[in-house]
Motif scaffolding. Sequence first.
Motif, PDB file in Angstrom:
ATOM      1  N   LEU A  68      -1.903 -34.835  18.716  1.00 51.92           N
ATOM      2  CA  LEU A  68      -1.625 -35.468  20.003  1.00 51.92           C
ATOM      3  C   LEU A  68      -2.471 -34.808  21.086  1.00 51.92           C
ATOM      4  CD1 LEU A  68       0.136 -37.382  21.765  1.00 51.92           C
ATOM      5  CD2 LEU A  68       1.754 -35.469  21.983  1.00 51.92           C
ATOM      6  N   LYS A  69      -3.223 -35.609  21.839  1.00 51.61           N
ATOM      7  CA  LYS A  69      -4.133 -35.058  22.848  1.00 51.61           C
ATOM      8  C   LYS A  69      -3.557 -35.166  24.257  1.00 51.61           C
ATOM      9  CE  LYS A  69      -8.194 -36.131  20.045  1.00 51.61           C
ATOM     10  NZ  LYS A  69      -9.451 -36.928  19.954  1.00 51.61           N
ATOM     11  N   PHE A  70      -3.325 -36.393  24.697  1.00 48.64           N
ATOM     12  CA  PHE A  70      -2.812 -36.623  26.045  1.00 48.64           C
ATOM     13  C   PHE A  70      -1.662 -37.623  25.972  1.00 48.64           C
ATOM     14  CE2 PHE A  70      -7.372 -35.786  26.414  1.00 48.64           C
ATOM     15  CZ  PHE A  70      -7.429 -34.782  27.369  1.00 48.64           C
ATOM     16  N   VAL A  71      -0.632 -37.379  26.762  1.00 43.79           N
ATOM     17  CA  VAL A  71       0.488 -38.310  26.811  1.00 43.79           C
ATOM     18  C   VAL A  71       1.020 -38.364  28.238  1.00 43.79           C
ATOM     19  CG1 VAL A  71       2.099 -36.483  26.104  1.00 43.79           C
ATOM     20  CG2 VAL A  71       2.766 -38.874  25.860  1.00 43.79           C
ATOM     21  N   SER A  72       1.382 -39.559  28.691  1.00 43.30           N
ATOM     22  CA  SER A  72       2.001 -39.707  30.004  1.00 43.30           C
ATOM     23  C   SER A  72       3.312 -40.461  29.855  1.00 43.30           C
ATOM     24  CB  SER A  72       1.069 -40.450  30.976  1.00 43.30           C
ATOM     25  OG  SER A  72       0.926 -41.818  30.615  1.00 43.30           O
ATOM     26  N   LYS A 244       2.776 -43.496  27.213  1.00 44.84           N
ATOM     27  CA  LYS A 244       1.425 -43.864  26.802  1.00 44.84           C
ATOM     28  C   LYS A 244       0.731 -42.624  26.245  1.00 44.84           C
ATOM     29  CE  LYS A 244       0.938 -47.373  30.448  1.00 44.84           C
ATOM     30  NZ  LYS A 244       1.045 -48.543  29.579  1.00 44.84           N
ATOM     31  N   VAL A 245      -0.068 -42.809  25.207  1.00 45.77           N
ATOM     32  CA  VAL A 245      -0.884 -41.711  24.691  1.00 45.77           C
ATOM     33  C   VAL A 245      -2.348 -42.095  24.831  1.00 45.77           C
ATOM     34  CG1 VAL A 245       0.870 -40.839  23.112  1.00 45.77           C
ATOM     35  CG2 VAL A 245      -0.700 -42.599  22.333  1.00 45.77           C
ATOM     36  N   TYR A 246      -3.204 -41.092  24.974  1.00 44.37           N
ATOM     37  CA  TYR A 246      -4.615 -41.319  25.257  1.00 44.37           C
ATOM     38  C   TYR A 246      -5.482 -40.447  24.350  1.00 44.37           C
ATOM     39  CZ  TYR A 246      -2.329 -42.870  29.554  1.00 44.37           C
ATOM     40  OH  TYR A 246      -1.491 -43.468  30.457  1.00 44.37           O
ATOM     41  N   ASP A 247      -6.632 -41.003  23.996  1.00 46.92           N
ATOM     42  CA  ASP A 247      -7.614 -40.225  23.250  1.00 46.92           C
ATOM     43  C   ASP A 247      -8.445 -39.348  24.166  1.00 46.92           C
ATOM     44  OD1 ASP A 247      -6.905 -41.259  20.762  1.00 46.92           O
ATOM     45  OD2 ASP A 247      -8.219 -42.990  20.991  1.00 46.92           O
ATOM     46  N   ASP A 248      -8.595 -39.794  25.422  1.00 41.95           N
ATOM     47  CA  ASP A 248      -9.483 -39.065  26.334  1.00 41.95           C
ATOM     48  C   ASP A 248      -9.063 -39.304  27.776  1.00 41.95           C
ATOM     49  OD1 ASP A 248     -11.652 -37.434  26.980  1.00 41.95           O
ATOM     50  OD2 ASP A 248     -12.973 -39.161  27.275  1.00 41.95           O
ATOM     51  N   LEU A 249      -9.179 -38.278  28.611  1.00 46.16           N
ATOM     52  CA  LEU A 249      -8.933 -38.390  30.041  1.00 46.16           C
ATOM     53  C   LEU A 249      -9.951 -37.542  30.787  1.00 46.16           C
ATOM     54  CD1 LEU A 249      -5.022 -38.127  30.413  1.00 46.16           C
ATOM     55  CD2 LEU A 249      -6.432 -40.152  30.753  1.00 46.16           C
ATOM     56  N   GLU A 250     -10.355 -38.001  31.956  1.00 47.93           N
ATOM     57  CA  GLU A 250     -11.250 -37.217  32.794  1.00 47.93           C
ATOM     58  C   GLU A 250     -10.570 -35.921  33.216  1.00 47.93           C
ATOM     59  OE1 GLU A 250     -14.309 -37.604  33.692  1.00 47.93           O
ATOM     60  OE2 GLU A 250     -14.760 -39.647  33.028  1.00 47.93           O
ATOM     61  N   ASP A 251     -11.341 -34.855  33.319  1.00 49.14           N
ATOM     62  CA  ASP A 251     -10.793 -33.563  33.708  1.00 49.14           C
ATOM     63  C   ASP A 251     -10.242 -33.596  35.130  1.00 49.14           C
ATOM     64  OD1 ASP A 251     -10.500 -30.801  32.621  1.00 49.14           O
ATOM     65  OD2 ASP A 251     -11.561 -30.292  34.469  1.00 49.14           O
ATOM     66  N   SER A 252     -10.741 -34.513  35.968  1.00 47.03           N
ATOM     67  CA  SER A 252     -10.291 -34.598  37.355  1.00 47.03           C
ATOM     68  C   SER A 252      -8.805 -34.922  37.456  1.00 47.03           C
ATOM     69  CB  SER A 252     -11.098 -35.661  38.112  1.00 47.03           C
ATOM     70  OG  SER A 252     -10.935 -36.938  37.512  1.00 47.03           O
ATOM     71  N   VAL A 253      -8.236 -35.520  36.424  1.00 49.34           N
ATOM     72  CA  VAL A 253      -6.804 -35.826  36.422  1.00 49.34           C
ATOM     73  C   VAL A 253      -5.986 -34.555  36.611  1.00 49.34           C
ATOM     74  CG1 VAL A 253      -4.883 -36.648  34.985  1.00 49.34           C
ATOM     75  CG2 VAL A 253      -7.048 -37.899  35.004  1.00 49.34           C
ATOM     76  N   PHE A 254      -6.498 -33.420  36.105  1.00 51.27           N
ATOM     77  CA  PHE A 254      -5.740 -32.172  36.113  1.00 51.27           C
ATOM     78  C   PHE A 254      -6.264 -31.152  37.121  1.00 51.27           C
ATOM     79  CE2 PHE A 254      -5.318 -34.114  31.938  1.00 51.27           C
ATOM     80  CZ  PHE A 254      -3.938 -34.169  31.811  1.00 51.27           C
TER      81      PHE A 254
END
Length: 263
Positions: A68-72, A244-254
Motif C-alpha cells: 500500500l503506497k498512498f491512501v486517503s 481511495k488508494v493511489y499509486d502515485d502522488l506529487e510530493d507537494s501534497v505533503f
Amino acid sequence: ILLYIAIMNKYLILYAVVMLTFSCQQGKKETTIDSQSPQVIGALSKDPAIMTTQVLTAMGGAKNWEELKFVSWTFFGSRHLIWDKLNNRVRIDSPRDSSIYVLNMTTGDGRFWKDGNEVLDKTVHQEKMEKAKNIWINDMYWLFMPFKMTDPGVELLYVREDSIDSKQNCSLFSMTFDNVGNTPENKYEICIDHNDHLIKKWSFYEKSSDTVAYATWPWDNYKFYNGLLLSGERSDKKGPSNIKVYDDLEDSVFNSIECFSYY
C-alpha cells in the motif's frame, strides 16, 4: 461528531478562496476497487496468534498491506486524511476550523496552515504538530485497526462466542494495550465472523476494567482496494468513508497548502 450548517457555510466560502488561490498539481493515479472474495483459512481459531493471521489473510494479506503506497479517506464527515505509508507522512484537511496539517510522523516535522496562512510561531506550531499526531492515531485506527493487532504491546484474548445478527456467529476477542499508544488504559472488543474471518463490529471501553462498553459500532460494507479489503461507508454512517488508494502522488501534497481533491 457533528458539523453545523453555519460552520460549513463559513468554511465553504473560505475554502473556495483557497482553491482559487492555489493550483492543484495532484499528479495522482487512483487505483480501482477490485471485485474479489476474501480468502478463508479453516475454522476461525480462538488462539489470538492464529486468529490475527486469518483476519489479515481475509483482508488481502501481508503482501498487499506492505505494498500500500498512498491512501486517503474522510473521517466522520469532518476531516480528510492522506497517508503516504512508505514515508510515514500524513496530510489532514480540517474544514471545520479551516486548518491544514502536514506531518512526518517519523521525524515530527511538519507545517500548519490556518485560514490559508502558515503558522510559524514555534510554540503554536509544536502544539499543532502534536494535535496532528493525535488526530492521525485516532482516525487511522478506525480504518486500519485489523492491521495493528500484531503491533508490539497489543494484547489479544479470546472472550466468548457472540453473534452479529440472527444468522451470523462470531468470536469475541478483547484488545488491550501494554503501555503503548496515547490511551493505554482503553480496551476494545472485536467480533470476528466465523465464516469470512472479518471483523464485523467493535466495542469501546474507556478503561480495561470496565464491564459495560461506552459504545459499539459496526465494521461492514467491506470493499477491495487494489487487493486490500477495507471497511468504509459503514451502515451507521460513522467512521471512515470516501476511501481511495493511489499509486502515485506529487510530493507537494505533503509539504504545501496546494489543494487536493478528495472526490
